[in-house]
Design an enzyme around this catalytic site. Structure first.
Site, PDB file in Angstrom:
ATOM      1  N   ASP A   1       0.856  -1.184   0.000  1.00 34.65           N
ATOM      2  CA  ASP A   1       0.000   0.000   0.000  1.00 34.65           C
ATOM      3  C   ASP A   1       0.893   1.235   0.000  1.00 34.65           C
ATOM      4  OD1 ASP A   1      -2.341   1.384  -0.085  1.00 34.65           O
ATOM      5  OD2 ASP A   1      -2.837   1.170   2.030  1.00 34.65           O
TER       6      ASP A   1
ATOM      7  N   GLU B   1       1.948   3.937  -4.043  1.00 36.86           N
ATOM      8  CA  GLU B   1       1.473   2.547  -4.146  1.00 36.86           C
ATOM      9  C   GLU B   1       2.417   1.714  -5.003  1.00 36.86           C
ATOM     10  OE1 GLU B   1      -3.310   3.552  -3.705  1.00 36.86           O
ATOM     11  OE2 GLU B   1      -2.344   3.543  -5.670  1.00 36.86           O
TER      12      GLU B   1
ATOM     13  N   HIS C   1     -12.901 -33.564   1.045  1.00 39.99           N
ATOM     14  CA  HIS C   1     -14.225 -33.040   0.701  1.00 39.99           C
ATOM     15  C   HIS C   1     -14.948 -32.489   1.929  1.00 39.99           C
ATOM     16  CE1 HIS C   1     -16.230 -36.478   2.586  1.00 39.99           C
ATOM     17  NE2 HIS C   1     -15.280 -37.222   2.064  1.00 39.99           N
TER      18      HIS C   1
ATOM     19  N   ASP D   1      -5.137  -2.824  -2.496  1.00 37.53           N
ATOM     20  CA  ASP D   1      -6.451  -2.188  -2.612  1.00 37.53           C
ATOM     21  C   ASP D   1      -6.457  -1.079  -3.659  1.00 37.53           C
ATOM     22  OD1 ASP D   1      -5.651   0.337  -1.299  1.00 37.53           O
ATOM     23  OD2 ASP D   1      -5.593  -0.840   0.525  1.00 37.53           O
TER      24      ASP D   1
ATOM     25  N   ASP E   1      -1.237  -0.967   5.020  1.00 36.47           N
ATOM     26  CA  ASP E   1      -1.702   0.410   5.225  1.00 36.47           C
ATOM     27  C   ASP E   1      -1.097   1.001   6.497  1.00 36.47           C
ATOM     28  OD1 ASP E   1      -3.815   2.657   4.736  1.00 36.47           O
ATOM     29  OD2 ASP E   1      -4.181   2.007   6.798  1.00 36.47           O
TER      30      ASP E   1
ATOM     31  N   GLU F   1     -11.911 -42.916  -2.658  1.00 31.75           N
ATOM     32  CA  GLU F   1     -11.749 -43.447  -1.308  1.00 31.75           C
ATOM     33  C   GLU F   1     -11.632 -44.972  -1.352  1.00 31.75           C
ATOM     34  OE1 GLU F   1     -10.605 -43.582   1.546  1.00 31.75           O
ATOM     35  OE2 GLU F   1     -11.881 -42.213   2.706  1.00 31.75           O
TER      36      GLU F   1
END
Length: 444
Positions: A9, A50, A247, A75, A124, A323
Site C-alpha cells: 500500500d 502505491e 471433501h 487495494d 496500510d 476413497e
C-alpha cells in the site's frame, strides 16, 4: 516452489504531498509474516507511493526466494489492473515504476488481485507509520513499528474468543489451536525485539509462555515454513506441489460412519457446501492453485466444483483419488462394525493387507493405487501447484508415503472435513510435507 503473498500500500497526505509506502511478504501456506518494508519517500502522489510499495514488496520476496511464485494483493484498483495488463499506463511517473516492478520476477511467477482496503490493513499501517516518521524528520524503523504487533493482537483476540478444542493425545484440532496461539505470541515477541532495518525477515520465535506443549507446537509450525537443511527448491527446480483437500461434510460425516467408494456415494450436506465455499474463497485469496483434480465420487466432485468456481478453473477427474472401498462396513459406525465383524476388524487394524468384510480394499492396495496416481500426477504437473480433492484414506496415504511412515501411522492422523494439507515432490524423488489438516479457513 515456495509461494508468497505480497500485500502493499502507499499513501499521500495531500496527493501530491508527504508520502510513504508499506509492504508485507507472507508465506502462503502458513500465513506467517516473513518480511516487512516501509519508507517515507517525500512529496509524491498516492499512485506513485502505491507503486513504490509494490516494488519494495516484490524485492523483499525476491530476496527470500527468487524461484518463488508470488501473489500480489493491493487495494489500488489502478495498480492491479495496470500490472495485470488490462489497463494502459499513461502517467509518466508510473511507467518506470511499473517497468521496475515487472522485472523483479519473471512474469509467469506473479499474479495480481484487488482486495478491499479493510483486508490490507497491515500494509496500510506500515505506510502510515512511514509518513508519520517523515513528518518527524525521520525514516521508518522496524524497531518502532507496531503494525505486526497489532496484527498479532488481533489474532490473539480471535484465539481467546475460540475455546481450545479438547481431545485425546495427538488430537489434530487441539494441536492446531495451540500452534496458532503460540505463533501469535512468537510474532509479537519478534516484533518487539527486532531492530535496525527497513526490511524485517526471519523465522517466528516463541515467547515461551511457560508451556512446554506450546513450545513444541511452535517448533512444529515453524518447520512447515522453513526449507530443509542441505537442499532446497533452487537445487532441483520447482516441485510439483499437491494441495490435498478433503471433501466437505456429508450427512454421514458427523456420525463417523464408514463412507468409501463402495457405498451410497452421498452428496454434500448444507454444512459441507458452506465449507467448500470457504475453502474456495481462501484459496482464491492465495492465488496459487493452477489446476484442480478430483476423485470421481459425488462429494469430491461437488466440493471441487464449488472451489474451482472461485478459482476460475476446470475440474479434471482421476479415479485413482477415490476413497477406499470398505465393503460390508459401508454406512456403519466403528462400534457397529466391531459388534458385527469383530474378527475381521481386528485383522484389519493389525495388518495392512487385510480387507474389510465383503472383499473391500485393503490399506496396502490403497497405497499401491495412490503411489501410482501420485507418480502419474507428479509427471503431469511438474513445477505446478495442483489442488487434489480427495478423501481421508488417500490423503493420509499421500502424507504417509511422503514421510516414509509405516502403515499403522494412518490410525494416528486426524483429518477433518474440508481440511487442507500439502506435499511437494522434487525431481530427485524426495518429498516435503508442508501442511497437514489445516482448517483455519473454516473459522474465518
Amino acid at each position: 516452489m515456495r509461494e508468497f503473498i505480497v500485500e502493499a500500500d502507499g499513501g499521500s497526505r495531500g496527493n501530491p504531498g508527504p508520502a510513504g509506502y508499506g509492504s508485507v511478504v507472507i508465506d502462503a501456506a502458513t500465513g506467517q509474516t516473513l518480511a516487512e518494508a516501509a519508507e517515507y519517500i517525500g512529496v509524491a502522489t498516492n499512485n506513485v507511493a502505491e507503486y513504490r510499495g509494490l516494488v519494495a514488496g516484490l524485492r523483499a520476496a525476491h530476496e527470500l526466494d527468487p524461484t518463488a511464485t508470488v501473489h500480489v494483493r493491493m487495494d489500488s484498483k489502478l495498480v492491479i489492473e495496470q500490472m495485470s495488463g488490462r489497463w494502459k499506463i499513461k502517467h509518466p511517473d508510473m511507467k518506470p515504476l511499473a517497468f521496475e516492478a515487472s522485472k523483479v520476477f519473471p512474469a509467469p511467477q506473479v499474479t495480481y488481485e484487488w482486495i478491499p482496503r479493510e483486508q490490507n490493513k497491515h500494509a496500510d499501517r506500515l505506510a502510515n507509520e512511514a509518513m508519520d516518521a517523515g513528518k518527524r524528520g525521520e525514516q521508518w524503523s522496524a524497531s518502532g513499528s507496531t503494525a505486526e504487533l497489532e496484527a498479532a493482537d488481533a489474532r490473539a483476540a480471535r484465539a481467546v474468543a475460540e475455546p481450545e478444542p479438547s481431545g485425546p493425545p495427538g488430537d489434530a484440532a487441539a494441536g492446531a489451536a495451540r500452534a496458532r496461539a503460540a505463533l501469535s505470541e512468537g510474532r509479537a515477541a519478534d516484533a518487539s525485539a527486532s531492530a535496525g532495518s527497513s526490511s524485517r525477515r526471519g523465522a517466528v520465535e516463541s515467547s515461551g509462555g511457560g508451556a512446554v506443549r506450546a513450545e513444541a507446537d511452535v517448533r512444529a509450525a515453524r518447520s512447515v515454513a522453513a526449507p530443509a537443511s542441505g537442499w532446497g527448491p533452487a537445487d532441483m527446480g520447482a516441485p510439483a506441489t499437491f494441495v490435498l483437500l478433503r471433501h466437505g461434510e456429508t450427512p454421514l460425516t458427523p456420525q463417523k460412519r464408514f463412507s468409501g467408494s463402495g457405498g451410497t456415494d452421498p452428496s454434500l450436506s448444507d454444512v459441507g457446501r458452506e465449507q467448500a465455499e470457504r475453502v474456495g474463497a481462501a484459496l482464491a485469496r492465495r492465488g496459487t492453485i493452477q489446476a484442480v483434480v478430483a476423485s470421481p465420487l459425488t462429494r469430491t466432485r461437488e466440493t471441487a466444483g464449488i472451489v474451482a468456481a472461485h478459482l476460475g478453473l476446470d475440474v479434471t477427474v482421476d479415479d485413482g483419488l477415490r476413497e477406499t472401498d470398505f465393503g460390508a462396513w459401508e454406512g456403519l459406525t466403528f462400534g457397529e462394525v466391531r459388534e458385527r465383524y469383530a474378527d475381521d476388524l481386528n485383522a484389519w487394524l493389525a495388518d495392512p493387507e487385510a480387507r474389510p468384510t465383503g472383499d473391500g480394499e485393503s490399506f496396502a492396495a490403497t497405497a499401491t493405487r495412490i503411489a501410482a496416481t501420485r507418480d502419474k500426477l507428479v509427471a503431469a504437473y511438474a513445477g505446478r501447484t495442483v489442488l487434489l480433492v480427495s478423501h481421508v484414506t488417500p490423503i493420509k496415504t499421500f502424507v504417509r508415503l511422503a514421510l516414509g511412515a509405516p502403515p499403522e501411522s494412518l490410525f494416528r492422523m486426524e483429518l477433518s472435513a474440508a481440511s487442507l494439507s500439502a506435499v511437494a515432490y522434487y525431481a530427485d524423488g524426495n518429498a516435503s510435507v508442508r501442511l497437514f489438516n489445516d482448517t483455519s479457513h473454516l473459522r474465518a
